[in-house]
Design a protein around this motif. Structure first.
Motif, PDB file in Angstrom:
ATOM      1  N   TYR A 190      -5.840   1.539  -0.222  1.00  0.00           N
ATOM      2  CA  TYR A 190      -7.051   3.076   0.192  1.00  0.00           C
ATOM      3  C   TYR A 190      -6.512   4.268  -0.814  1.00  0.00           C
ATOM      4  O   TYR A 190      -5.627   5.337  -0.664  1.00  0.00           O
ATOM      5  CB  TYR A 190      -6.291   3.537   1.508  1.00  0.00           C
ATOM      6  N   THR A 191      -7.780   4.958  -1.498  1.00  0.00           N
ATOM      7  CA  THR A 191      -7.848   5.981  -2.101  1.00  0.00           C
ATOM      8  C   THR A 191      -8.505   7.268  -1.732  1.00  0.00           C
ATOM      9  O   THR A 191      -9.881   6.502  -1.242  1.00  0.00           O
ATOM     10  CB  THR A 191      -7.991   5.607  -3.714  1.00  0.00           C
ATOM     11  N   GLY A 212       0.952  -0.916   0.072  1.00  0.00           N
ATOM     12  CA  GLY A 212       0.049  -0.120   0.188  1.00  0.00           C
ATOM     13  C   GLY A 212       0.584   1.519   0.148  1.00  0.00           C
ATOM     14  O   GLY A 212       2.070   1.584   1.025  1.00  0.00           O
ATOM     15  N   HIS A 242     -12.535   6.164   0.769  1.00  0.00           N
ATOM     16  CA  HIS A 242     -12.994   6.619   2.026  1.00  0.00           C
ATOM     17  C   HIS A 242     -13.769   6.564   2.763  1.00  0.00           C
ATOM     18  O   HIS A 242     -15.313   6.980   1.734  1.00  0.00           O
ATOM     19  CB  HIS A 242     -12.306   7.829   2.359  1.00  0.00           C
ATOM     20  N   ASP A 255       1.566  11.083  -1.912  1.00  0.00           N
ATOM     21  CA  ASP A 255       0.974  11.999  -2.247  1.00  0.00           C
ATOM     22  C   ASP A 255       2.137  12.275  -4.142  1.00  0.00           C
ATOM     23  O   ASP A 255       3.264  12.163  -4.370  1.00  0.00           O
ATOM     24  CB  ASP A 255       1.231  13.258  -2.203  1.00  0.00           C
ATOM     25  N   ASN A 281      -0.550   4.685   0.103  1.00  0.00           N
ATOM     26  CA  ASN A 281      -1.338   5.842  -0.074  1.00  0.00           C
ATOM     27  C   ASN A 281      -0.715   6.689   1.026  1.00  0.00           C
ATOM     28  O   ASN A 281      -1.727   8.055   1.022  1.00  0.00           O
ATOM     29  CB  ASN A 281      -3.184   5.536   1.219  1.00  0.00           C
ATOM     30  N   ARG A 304      -6.896  -0.662   5.024  1.00  0.00           N
ATOM     31  CA  ARG A 304      -6.411   0.092   4.977  1.00  0.00           C
ATOM     32  C   ARG A 304      -6.966   0.840   6.419  1.00  0.00           C
ATOM     33  O   ARG A 304      -8.883   0.403   6.117  1.00  0.00           O
ATOM     34  CB  ARG A 304      -5.728   1.298   4.053  1.00  0.00           C
TER      35      ARG A 304
END
Ligand code: 8YV
Length: 329
Positions: free
Chosen positions: A216-217, A81, A221, A86, A83, A243
Motif C-alpha cells: 500500500y503506497t 507491510g 490507493h 513514514d 505503510n 491492505r
C-alpha cells in the motif's frame, strides 16, 4: 528497578511471553496489556525515554511522533507491510525502521488461496444458510459457485507472497497464471511460478480470480475502484489480502450488490477494524479480520524477528531486515 546499562523499549501491542522474555535479556521492557490499543497521544507518552519500539502495522510512526520522541532510535514492525511508517521522516530523524519479511510468505499465501477458494465456492455464504436452518433439500444448483482449477488466476503485486500464490495456482490447481507488477520478474522467476506478465488492463479483463498482494503506497490507493471492477468479467472473483485502501470498499460493495462481479474475499479494509457497512450487507463477500498471517508458528516468527531486529540494532548497531539501512551507516 532502573537498570542503567539496558536501553528501554516499548512493546506497543501485546506479544507472546517468549518474545517478551527474549527482549528482557537486553532491555528494560514496557509492554502493553492484551486487548489494549494505544491512541497516538498515549503512544507518544509511553515512548518517552524509549530507544526502541516493537510495532504492529497499526501504530503510525510519523514526523509528529518522531519530533515528540527524540530518544527513539528504532521502530521494528512485526509486519512485512510498513505503510504505517513514514520512512522519509524516520530517515531524516535518524530512526531505523525494520519489517518482518519472509517468515510469513508461505502462511500468507496459504490464506490467500483459502480465501480465494472460500469466495469462489461460497463457503461462508452456504454455512450461514445452513446455520439459519434454511437447508430443507438438496438441489442441483444449490450454492453453485465458480470453478477454481484450470481457470485463470490473476495476481496484482508479484512480490514474495504473490509468487507463492502463483506457485499454488499453477502447480496445485493447474491454473493459468497472469500477473501485473511495477516491474516485470526475470525469466527464471516467471518460469518457477509459471506466470506471465500482462498489463493491468489485461489482468483485469482476463482473470477469473484476481488476488491483490501489492504494497500500500499513495499510488496504490483505490487502485481497484468502480472503473477497474467494470473491466472484470461478471463471473470473476476478487480477493484482497494486501491492505485496506487498495480497494474502494464502497464501489466494491455496489458492484457485488449489482452482481457486476460474482464475489469477493476481503481480509483487509480501509479504516479497519471498522468495516464499510455496505460490505456487511451483501451476501457474496467473505470477510475475515486481517488474519492472513495468523498461524501461531508464523505469528511467533514475525514477533521474534521484530525482537531480533531491536536486539541486533540496539546492542550491535546492525539490524537484520532494515528498511532504511542508510541510518545504520
Ligand atoms: C500482520 C500483515 O499480521 O505483515 C503484514 O503486512 O498485514 C500481517 O501479516 C499485521 O499487519 C500486523 O499488524
Amino acid at each position: 528497578m532502573a537498570e542503567p546499562n539496558k536501553p528501554a523499549i516499548l512493546v506497543a501491542r501485546a506479544v507472546f511471553p517468549e518474545v517478551e522474555e527474549r527482549l528482557r535479556v537486553h532491555f528494560v521492557v514496557e509492554t502493553t496489556p492484551a486487548g489494549t490499543v494505544w491512541s497516538q497521544e498515549e503512544l507518544v507518552q509511553r515512548l518517552q525515554g524509549k530507544a526502541g519500539v516493537l510495532t504492529t502495522g497499526g501504530e503510525r510512526i510519523d514526523a509528529a511522533l518522531l519530533a515528540a520522541c527524540p530518544q527513539l532510535r528504532i521502530a521494528a514492525n512485526l509486519a512485512v507491510g510498513h505503510n504505517n511508517f513514514d520512512l522519509a521522516a524516520m530517515t531524516a530523524a535518524g530512526v531505523l525502521g525494520t519489517n518482518a519479511p519472509d517468515v510469513l510468505t508461505e502462511t500468507t499465501a496459504d490464506f490467500g488461496f483459502a480465501l480465494l477458494m472460500a469466495t469462489a465456492r461460497r463457503v461462508t455464504e452456504s454455512e450461514r444458510y445452513l446455520r439459519a436452518g434454511h437447508w430443507k433439500q438438496w438441489s442441483l444448483d444449490l450454492f453453485a459457485g465458480a470453478e477454481v482449477h484450470g481457470t485463470t488466476l490473476g495476481i496484482l503485486g508479484m512480490g514474495r507472497i504473490g509468487q507463492a500464490i502463483a506457485r499454488r495456482g499453477a502447480h496445485g490447481f493447474g491454473m493459468r497464471v497472469i500477473y501485473h507488477n511495477r516491474s516485470r520478474l526475470d525469466e527464471a522467476t516467471e518460469a518457477g511460478c509459471r506466470a506471465s506478465y500482462v498489463s493491468k488492463a489485461e489482468l483485469l479483463a482476463q482473470a477469473d480470480h484476481l488476488v491483490l498482494v501489492l504494497p500500500y503506497t499513495p499510488e496504490a490507493h483505490h487502485s481497484i475502484g468502480a472503473a477497474e471492477i467494470a473491466q472484470m468479467k461478471p463471473t470473476a472473483t476478487l480477493v484482497n489480502i494486501a491492505r485496506g485502501g487498495i480497494v474502494d470498499d464502497a464501489a466494491l460493495a455496489r458492484a457485488l450488490r449489482e452482481r457486476r462481479i460474482a464475489a469477493a474475499g476481503l481480509d483487509v479494509f480501509e479504516g479497519e477494524p471498522k468495516v464499510h457497512p455496505d460490505l456487511l450487507a451483501v451476501p457474496n463477500v467473505v470477510l475475515t479480520p486481517h488474519i492472513a498471517s495468523a498461524t501461531l508458528p508464523t505469528r511467533m516468527a514475525m514477533a521474534m524477528l521484530a525482537a531480533d531486529n531491536l536486539i541486533a540494532y540496539l546492542t550491535q548497531g546492525r539490524a537484520l531486515t532494515p528498511l532504511n539501512p542508510e541510518v545504520m551507516a
